[in-house]
Design a protein around this motif. Structure first.
Motif, PDB file in Angstrom:
ATOM      1  N   GLU A 166       0.845  -1.185   0.000  1.00 17.72           N
ATOM      2  CA  GLU A 166       0.000   0.000   0.000  1.00 17.72           C
ATOM      3  C   GLU A 166       0.884   1.240   0.000  1.00 17.72           C
ATOM      4  O   GLU A 166       1.879   1.298   0.703  1.00 17.72           O
ATOM      5  CB  GLU A 166      -0.862   0.021   1.260  1.00 17.72           C
ATOM      6  N   THR A 167       0.522   2.218  -0.799  1.00 17.90           N
ATOM      7  CA  THR A 167       1.135   3.542  -0.734  1.00 17.90           C
ATOM      8  C   THR A 167      -0.004   4.551  -0.785  1.00 17.90           C
ATOM      9  O   THR A 167      -1.160   4.180  -0.979  1.00 17.90           O
ATOM     10  CB  THR A 167       2.150   3.808  -1.874  1.00 17.90           C
ATOM     11  N   ALA A 168       0.329   5.815  -0.659  1.00 18.57           N
ATOM     12  CA  ALA A 168      -0.710   6.834  -0.611  1.00 18.57           C
ATOM     13  C   ALA A 168      -1.469   6.966  -1.924  1.00 18.57           C
ATOM     14  O   ALA A 168      -2.668   7.202  -1.915  1.00 18.57           O
ATOM     15  CB  ALA A 168      -0.112   8.184  -0.232  1.00 18.57           C
ATOM     16  N   GLY A 169      -0.804   6.835  -3.054  1.00 17.60           N
ATOM     17  CA  GLY A 169      -1.471   7.122  -4.309  1.00 17.60           C
ATOM     18  C   GLY A 169      -1.660   5.932  -5.233  1.00 17.60           C
ATOM     19  O   GLY A 169      -2.663   5.831  -5.925  1.00 17.60           O
ATOM     20  N   VAL A 170      -0.701   5.029  -5.255  1.00 17.73           N
ATOM     21  CA  VAL A 170      -0.760   3.862  -6.133  1.00 17.73           C
ATOM     22  C   VAL A 170      -0.360   2.640  -5.318  1.00 17.73           C
ATOM     23  O   VAL A 170       0.159   2.762  -4.213  1.00 17.73           O
ATOM     24  CB  VAL A 170       0.190   3.997  -7.354  1.00 17.73           C
ATOM     25  N   LEU A 171      -0.592   1.475  -5.874  1.00 16.65           N
ATOM     26  CA  LEU A 171      -0.081   0.258  -5.261  1.00 16.65           C
ATOM     27  C   LEU A 171       1.279  -0.051  -5.887  1.00 16.65           C
ATOM     28  O   LEU A 171       1.476   0.168  -7.084  1.00 16.65           O
ATOM     29  CB  LEU A 171      -1.042  -0.903  -5.487  1.00 16.65           C
ATOM     30  N   LEU A 172       2.198  -0.550  -5.081  1.00 22.67           N
ATOM     31  CA  LEU A 172       3.517  -0.958  -5.559  1.00 22.67           C
ATOM     32  C   LEU A 172       3.583  -2.467  -5.485  1.00 22.67           C
ATOM     33  O   LEU A 172       3.404  -3.051  -4.410  1.00 22.67           O
ATOM     34  CB  LEU A 172       4.631  -0.346  -4.701  1.00 22.67           C
ATOM     35  N   SER A 173       3.806  -3.106  -6.644  1.00 15.90           N
ATOM     36  CA  SER A 173       3.867  -4.561  -6.645  1.00 15.90           C
ATOM     37  C   SER A 173       5.257  -5.039  -7.031  1.00 15.90           C
ATOM     38  O   SER A 173       5.986  -4.367  -7.764  1.00 15.90           O
ATOM     39  CB  SER A 173       2.810  -5.156  -7.579  1.00 15.90           C
ATOM     40  N   LEU A 174       5.603  -6.205  -6.493  1.00 17.34           N
ATOM     41  CA  LEU A 174       6.847  -6.892  -6.816  1.00 17.34           C
ATOM     42  C   LEU A 174       6.455  -8.212  -7.468  1.00 17.34           C
ATOM     43  O   LEU A 174       5.678  -8.982  -6.904  1.00 17.34           O
ATOM     44  CB  LEU A 174       7.668  -7.151  -5.554  1.00 17.34           C
ATOM     45  N   PHE A 175       7.003  -8.464  -8.658  1.00 19.12           N
ATOM     46  CA  PHE A 175       6.608  -9.630  -9.448  1.00 19.12           C
ATOM     47  C   PHE A 175       7.869 -10.217 -10.054  1.00 19.12           C
ATOM     48  O   PHE A 175       8.710  -9.468 -10.569  1.00 19.12           O
ATOM     49  CB  PHE A 175       5.627  -9.169 -10.536  1.00 19.12           C
ATOM     50  N   PRO A 176       8.080 -11.532 -10.003  1.00 23.32           N
ATOM     51  CA  PRO A 176       9.301 -12.115 -10.572  1.00 23.32           C
ATOM     52  C   PRO A 176       9.512 -11.666 -12.016  1.00 23.32           C
ATOM     53  O   PRO A 176       8.598 -11.699 -12.838  1.00 23.32           O
ATOM     54  CB  PRO A 176       9.048 -13.622 -10.478  1.00 23.32           C
TER      55      PRO A 176
END
Length: 144
Positions: A42-52
């Protein structure tokens, strides 16, 4: 028309468990969408995802180098903070979490304060305080 918004930023990662642990050490919370094979913060404005990175390349239909010897070309992610002093304290937190500090906190020519770091896979991040920045109630940047 394409909606003028950024909803999700995905970083293709080489070592998901290691990078996930780094962002958790920053104190960031994951969403319920996270799995053993995918992390979403979760972030304030967008979601940050980590993907292989191999899966990301397959999904996008491209070939990608697995090297992390150099920085990811042309992309800097930024965390804007609420005060000049927070640049310094945030920089110390990322240092303790395992980031490599690229530029120690310093006053910027445009009147703010900045620092730069690389996460364990050399994704480039900026920590910035901008005295003219405006944020909404969630902390998402509206303008500067």
């Amino acid at each position: 028309m394409v909606p003028q918004r950024v909803s999700l930023i995905t970083i293709g990662v080489i070592n998901l468990p290691e990078l996930r642990a780094f962002y958790k050490r920053l104190g960031w919370s994951e969403t319920k969408a996270s799995t053993d094979h995918y992390a979403v913060f979760e972030t304030a404005g967008v979601l940050l995802s980590l993907f292989p990175i191999e899966e990301l390349a397959k999904e996008a239909g491209i070939e990608i180098s697995r090297s992390i010897d150099s920085f990811r070309a042309g992309v800097t992610l930024a965390v804007n903070v609420d005060s000049r002093e927070e640049v310094d304290s945030a920089c110390e937190i990322v240092r303790q979490a395992g980031a490599r500090i690229l530029r120690e906190p310093c006053d910027a020519f445009w009147g703010g304060r900045v620092a730069y770091f690389a996460d364990p896979e050399n994704n480039l991040w900026e920590i910035a305080w901008n005295p003219t920045a405006l944020f909404d109630e969630r902390g998402a940047m509206l303008s500067f």
